[in-house]
Design an enzyme around this catalytic site. Structure first.
Site: not given
Ligand code: DON
Length: 588
Positions: A111, A387, A405, A458-459, A480
């Site tokens: 990350r 992502t 991502t 993060s998710s 997200g």
């Molecule tokens: O780390 C995270 O949770 C977000 N930055 C992820 C972003 C993401 O999944 C965008 N995609 N659709």
């Protein structure tokens, strides 16, 4: 004659025994065609990703004798070229690896980190409110990239092929490749956004400003050069060499915070995965600084307390129970989760069955509990984010499940022209101000405040699951805040409702994240279940499809792969033994 008769009977009995033992292992019988959608099938290995060429590169590496990690490294670098909206070397992510020899699952955290000059209130304006443009689209929104360090580290520990060979396909594609439909569509639809920044304009916009056409040559020469330096130096150049210097100079010249010392100090970290046993399967996922694994485990533990197999996958009853569980875990997310190197996260307690039972007891079987009675918060809805996930399994049972991502689609939208890649806007995943939502409407507090050198929460939820200790499944998704529930919906469809991975993927998803107090239903979710949920007190809303699951299952000697059909350009592909290889084996 009697002898012949006895032989025939023994032969018949043997056939029945073989048949029964094979069936006993087959939870989704492969040849019964009882589903309207079927995964890709192969015998030697499988790759699934959101981009055709990246998948093909991965399969080639497997065919050349590379293991799952070799293929994953090659796919990771290729996506940085062929899926620029999410694939990256300017971002970060998480890789889960199953080592078949040691029979263990390991988690690699690459990350992004906050630069050392970052500060808690760096995104607050004079009114003490979050300046969202600064947090999402300025140079300050970029964390120190971790992808290169992550892919290098994974290779160092598990790789079997020379590193340079794994970056080569990405270099070739960066030198020039014909536009696919998916890439042209993705670049054309974000043309205005990408032209705001000079670097991105140079890379992604045609000099005449016209739309990209399918089949046109797309060249990223500076990116090819950066990748070549990464290949030659096993990543050192990116953090210590010419590229590092160019990155640091660019940040200095444009009032950014990232310095050469930030780059030099960056390290990917091995962490212990979180896990639970769910209906006989061992489910592993990513621990903090992702919240994904912890909350996925929590959700599975809570849902275990109810007999959801007695109602359908998309029934109002099952959806109600899932939703209630989701509200509780997202409320916990806002309070307890952050970078474990900075705050103490009560992962054990959160993922314990005792805690799941406590939550399950609070769930009313007939009525929705409003989020206000769980915990307060705010929300801003935001679409258009990206992502990407990819999964690999090799013939020896090694597995890679990787989500990485730039945060939003094309990250901050800013590229450093001389090095040819986009910068992430991952700093927005921090809680810029307690109670103030990020780009996904997620609320955070103290635990996820900005601190120098810290990783934003993060998710992302890469998953590896074992079946009685044997390699079984890999999955993960973008989306997200919806990533955790996308994976949760999928696992229930596969395990509880016994759908094959293709059906488990395409079945409409549901999502609740505590705030807003809204239950999101995907297009295609049954109308009558929706009506019933409304009468139970849920605020329901249909939304356009989300997520992009990339899954592989191994069963009875067969690899099954499925690339989510929600977005164009994804591909699951495996391979079979070559004719000459099987002759070789036969003669041995
Ligand atoms: O780390 C995270 O949770 C977000 N930055 C992820 C972003 C993401 O999944 C965008 N995609 N659709």
């Amino acid at each position: 004659m009697r002898l012949l008769y006895s032989i025939l009977i023994i032969f018949a009995i043997n056939l029945t025994i073989d048949d029964n033992s094979a069936r006993a292992n087959d939870e989704v019988p492969l040849l019964e065609f009882d589903s309207i959608v079927f995964p890709e099938v192969a015998s030697m290995g499988m790759v699934t990703s959101q981009e055709v060429r990246a998948t093909e590169v991965g399969v080639k590496i497997l065919e050349q004798g590379g293991n799952a990690v070799d293929a994953a490294v090659a796919v990771g670098f290729t996506l940085a070229v062929t899926l620029p909206r999410a694939g990256n070397i300017g971002g970060g992510g998480f890789m889960l690896i199953y080592d078949a020899k040691k029979q263990e699952v390991n988690a690699l955290d690459y990350r992004e980190k906050a630069p050392m000059l970052a500060s808690e209130d760096m995104f607050l304006n004079w009114r003490n409110n979050v300046d969202q443009t600064k947090a999402r689209y300025s140079l300050l929104s970029s964390g120190v990239p971790g992808t290169v360090a992550g892919l290098v580290e994974a290779h160092k520990k598990y790789g079997s092929m020379p590193f340079e060979k794994l970056v080569q396909p990405a270099i070739e594609l960066a030198k020039g490749m014909p536009m696919t439909y998916a890439l042209s569509q993705s670049l054309n639809s974000r043309k205005q956004f990408l032209s705001f920044d000079q670097g991105s304009r140079e890379i992604f916009i045609k000099p005449d400003g016209k739309n990209w056409q399918v089949g046109e040559q797309f060249k990223q020469e500076n990116l090819a050069q950066t990748l070549s330096l990464i290949a030659e130096t096993e990543g050192r150049d990116f953090y210590h060499g010419k590229t590092a210097k160019k990155i640091a100079d660019y940040f200095k010249k444009n009032d950014g915070l990232m310095t050469l010392s930030d780059l030099k100090a960056y390290k990917a970290v091995w962490r212990k995965p979180v896990s639970t046993n769910f209906k006989g399967y061992d489910i592993y996922s990513m621990p903090p600084p992702s919240s994904g694994g912890t909350h996925l485990i929590q959700l599975l533990n809570i849902i275990k307390e109810f007999s959801i197999e007695n109602s359908g996958a998309s029934s109002a009853r099952t959806s109600h129970l899932k939703t209630q569980a989701m509200k509780y875990v997202y409320a916990d997310r806002s309070e307890y989760l952050g970078d474990p190197d900075f705050v103490s996260v009560p992962v054990e307690r959160l993922t314990s069955q005792t805690y799941a039972k406590e939550i399950a007891k609070k769930i009313d079987l007939k009525k929705a509990t409003s989020s206000a009675n769980i915990k307060p918060g705010l929300y801003i809805d935001k679409e258009s984010s990206q992502t990407t996930h990819f999964s690999v399994m090799d013939k020896n049972g090694n597995i890679v499940s990787n989500t990485y991502t730039l945060n939003f689609s094309f990250g901050s939208g800013k590229s450093i022209p001389e090095v040819g890649f986009l910068l992430n806007n991952e700093m927005d995943d921090f809680s810029a101000k307690p109670g103030s939502p990020n780009g996904y409407g997620l609320i955070g507090g103290e635990a996820n405040k900005i601190e120098p050198g810290k990783r934003p929460l993060s998710s992302m939820t890469p998953v590896i699951a074992l079946n009685r200790g044997k390699p079984w499944l890999a999955t993960g998704s973008p989306g997200g805040s919806k990533i955790i529930t996308t994976v949760f919906n999928f696992l229930l469809n596969r395990i509880v409702y016994n759908m094959n991975i293709a059906e488990a993927t395409i079945t409409p998803r549901i999502h609740h994240q505590w705030y807003p107090d809204t239950l999101f239903l995907e297009k295609g979710y049954p109308f009558d279940s929706m009506q019933e949920l409304k009468t139970m007190g849920h605020n329901v809303i249909y939304r356009k499809p989300w997520g992009s699951l990339q899954s592989i299952e191994f069963q009875s000697g067969v690899f099954m792969g499925f690339a989510d059909t929600r977005r164009p350009g994804a591909l699951a592909k495996g391979y079979y033994e070559q004719a000459n290889e099987s002759t070789k084996n036969n003669t041995n």
